[in-house]
Scaffold this active site. Structure first.
Site, PDB file in Angstrom:
ATOM      1  N   GLU A  88       0.856  -1.185   0.000  1.00 31.91           N
ATOM      2  CA  GLU A  88       0.000   0.000   0.000  1.00 31.91           C
ATOM      3  C   GLU A  88       0.902   1.248   0.000  1.00 31.91           C
ATOM      4  O   GLU A  88       1.893   1.301   0.721  1.00 31.91           O
ATOM      5  CB  GLU A  88      -0.892  -0.002   1.252  1.00 31.91           C
ATOM      6  CG  GLU A  88      -1.883   1.163   1.291  1.00 31.91           C
ATOM      7  CD  GLU A  88      -2.707   1.196   2.580  1.00 31.91           C
ATOM      8  OE1 GLU A  88      -2.306   0.542   3.570  1.00 31.91           O
ATOM      9  OE2 GLU A  88      -3.749   1.880   2.595  1.00 31.91           O
ATOM     10  N   LYS A  95      -9.632   2.167  -2.535  1.00 29.21           N
ATOM     11  CA  LYS A  95      -9.877   1.724  -1.155  1.00 29.21           C
ATOM     12  C   LYS A  95     -11.267   2.161  -0.702  1.00 29.21           C
ATOM     13  O   LYS A  95     -11.588   3.356  -0.728  1.00 29.21           O
ATOM     14  CB  LYS A  95      -8.813   2.325  -0.244  1.00 29.21           C
ATOM     15  CG  LYS A  95      -8.826   1.824   1.192  1.00 29.21           C
ATOM     16  CD  LYS A  95      -7.625   2.423   1.944  1.00 29.21           C
ATOM     17  CE  LYS A  95      -7.446   1.845   3.328  1.00 29.21           C
ATOM     18  NZ  LYS A  95      -6.202   2.357   3.958  1.00 29.21           N
ATOM     19  N   CYS A 151      -5.745  -2.681   2.646  1.00 24.39           N
ATOM     20  CA  CYS A 151      -5.548  -2.498   4.087  1.00 24.39           C
ATOM     21  C   CYS A 151      -6.838  -2.673   4.898  1.00 24.39           C
ATOM     22  O   CYS A 151      -7.282  -3.787   5.111  1.00 24.39           O
ATOM     23  CB  CYS A 151      -4.898  -1.136   4.346  1.00 24.39           C
ATOM     24  SG  CYS A 151      -4.094  -1.053   5.976  1.00 24.39           S
TER      25      CYS A 151
END
Lengths: 359, 359
Positions: free
Chosen positions: B96, B170, B211
């Protein structure tokens, strides 16, 4: 952003409000303390009022040895429950199939007609009597149940007045077939249950699963969406699946759903046809193992404090606060339904504002 | 019982068929071998034909160090990818935010217009060029993306021809706020993505999360329902959440969904404002950790064999074979919708026959 966030509209169907169990040993923390520590907003104020309620109680996990002598098994369980109650346990969890050997040959022989009760079900009669006399809640592991011409693997929940609060019939039967090595098919004798079981007790809202049920995250998600504080899984994982997945599944259910998970196995009997893994465990809402054990007979005692769930919701505001997460366990179905109709590119997510509080 | 089981009707919406990636190093096992070992039925025969396909490939997880020098970061990543390709990696996973420090001050400065491409996005241009020249698939970790007046945390997937196959933004932004201790709110600068991303590549069907997305089991369940072989999560957990949950979440997603999970973190830089946990990992469909590491810069290489997914589906037939499980991840929503309308006692479960095969 926060102002436009309406949690009551974000979850469909609406979540049941959390029950407020009677407070047996409560402490009240001034809201000001939390205000000092955290950046509250009106949602939290509305939700918690000006106090954070601490609700403690003791749970006992009775990892019982099980023999072929049913009367002994019942008396033995009764003694373990009474001993735990003497030590202050308000909630007792028993193992899967604690009144009978775990075998298809035994299930029909040891099965009881729970609905008929009385002499037709000496195991649950004992549980009812002990729960009433000791004023405790019992998640009665499971026993083979006879109902008409069918057998089930059933867990009975008794309240402090001795009444049967709920009966969970194992939904996902466990069948194993390794020719020449190990064969066990519950479905040879047992019928699967047809519905989830969530029950309000004096020690909180509890979702019930039996053993293999724990593999199905959707069942735990249903319970979480319905406001469960605690999931109880009587379960006898074996010497293959136990070391592989028993702890992982408990921790995953607890951390994903942000609630307590308690499991209770029979003690290991290396001489039986089905050898249980043991390792009864209590896991907290952060996936932390509070108490566990090996495979010998023992009773684990631990304290549960539901305010930890609320605290963890502050610290890791996954379920309670985020619009996406508020849809929570309902999200999967909603998304898939939508996706199925409109194709993957049209899937609508909403995200307003995420806040993660940590220690 | 088995005869009445129609898997194609049990999952709504219907699951996409598993893709058949090109076989680069394939071995064929005679069906007869498996017939000898397992108790097959016509469903398996129809599904697998007479062969069980082994599909192997090497994945590389590049746990890169990240500096404030963007050009260095790009050249550094390129070198790591080329080195991994030289060692036979066909799929590369980056961390990331690998081209920029992980900070809200940096995101706008380092952000690139991915859709414009070319000079407007040197990071993805490099990924495209390397993937084409080496004929590899790249899950490009994530970089800050500028799109109009918005910024996203975006993961680009490049195929072996250098084309952009997918871009995942994300969905669940990570915000942390501990006054006086640590504050980080992605939402201060970033906008959340709005849809899941599942992509067919030459190394299988891959679901992407970034994440914090890994905390949402429903996203993984969607990917599983859509036939993913592998979930890739570039992710920078921190020194609090890392030891608590990083491994647990990966193993839970893998075991619950019965597929591979790969994660890739930046290497730890103790001097940065946000300190990454590291511990990039590959987990197999039984929740087993195949390869992992500490926090230093390194490239992990591991072999993935998708036939393991099918094998595990034989051994632990949770998702593929059970009617209840076949509804799989869609079950939650379906049940809750139904439950919401009809109340908890009217919830219909179906269970036909469970079969668990184990080694």
């Amino acid at each position: 952003m926060e102002a436009s966030f309406k949690p009551e509209e974000a979850r469909v169907p609406a979540a049941l409000p959390l029950p407020t169990p009677p407070v047996t040993k409560a402490t009240f923390s001034l809201f000001l303390l939390h205000f000092y520590i955290f950046d509250y907003n009106s949602y939290q104020v509305a939700k918690f009022g000006h106090f954070l309620l601490h609700f403690y109680f003791k749970i006992a996990l009775c990892q019982l040895s099980v023999t072929t002598d049913k009367e002994r098994n019942i008396a033995h369980a009764q003694q373990a429950i009474q001993d735990a109650a003497d030590k202050g346990a308000q909630l007792i969890l028993l193992p899967e199939i604690w009144n009978s050997p775990y075998s298809n040959d035994s299930f029909p022989v040891y099965a009881e007609d729970i609905d008929a009760g009385g002499d037709a079900s000496p195991s649950t009669r004992m549980l009812s009597e002990v729960s009433r006399s000791r004023k405790i809640t019992i998640i009665g592991g499971s026993i083979p149940e006879r109902s008409g011409d069918k057998l089930y693997n059933s867990c009975c929940v008794f309240g402090t007045d001795g009444k049967l609060l709920a009966k969970h019939r194992k939904i996902h039967l466990f069948d194993i077939d390794i020719p020449g090595k190990m064969t066990f098919k519950e479905s040879r004798t047992l019928t699967a249950g047809e519905r989830p079981t969530i029950v309000d007790t004096e020690v909180g809202r509890i979702g019930i699963g039996i053993c293999y049920d724990i593999r199905f995250q959707e069942l735990a998600a249903i319970y979480a969406a319905r406001g469960a504080h605690l999931l109880c899984y009587p379960g006898a994982f074996n010497m293959t699946t136990g070391p592989l997945h028993w702890e992982l599944l408990q921790r995953a259910r607890a951390a994903d759903c942000q609630l307590y998970v308690a499991t209770c196995s029979p003690a290991r009997d290396g001489g039986s046809s089905y050898v249980a893994w043991g390792h009864s465990t209590l896991v907290g809402p952060f996936g932390e193992v509070f108490v566990t054990t090996e495979h010998e007979e023992t009773t684990l005692m631990a304290e549960i404090d539901y305010s930890v769930i609320e605290q963890r919701s502050f610290f890791l505001l996954k379920i309670e606060k985020f619009p996406v997460a508020l849809a929570g366990p309902t999200l999967v179905g909603a998304l898939l339904c939508y996706w199925g109709e409109h194709g993957p590119t049209s899937l609508p997510f909403s995200h307003e504002h995420t806040m993660l509080y940590l220690f």
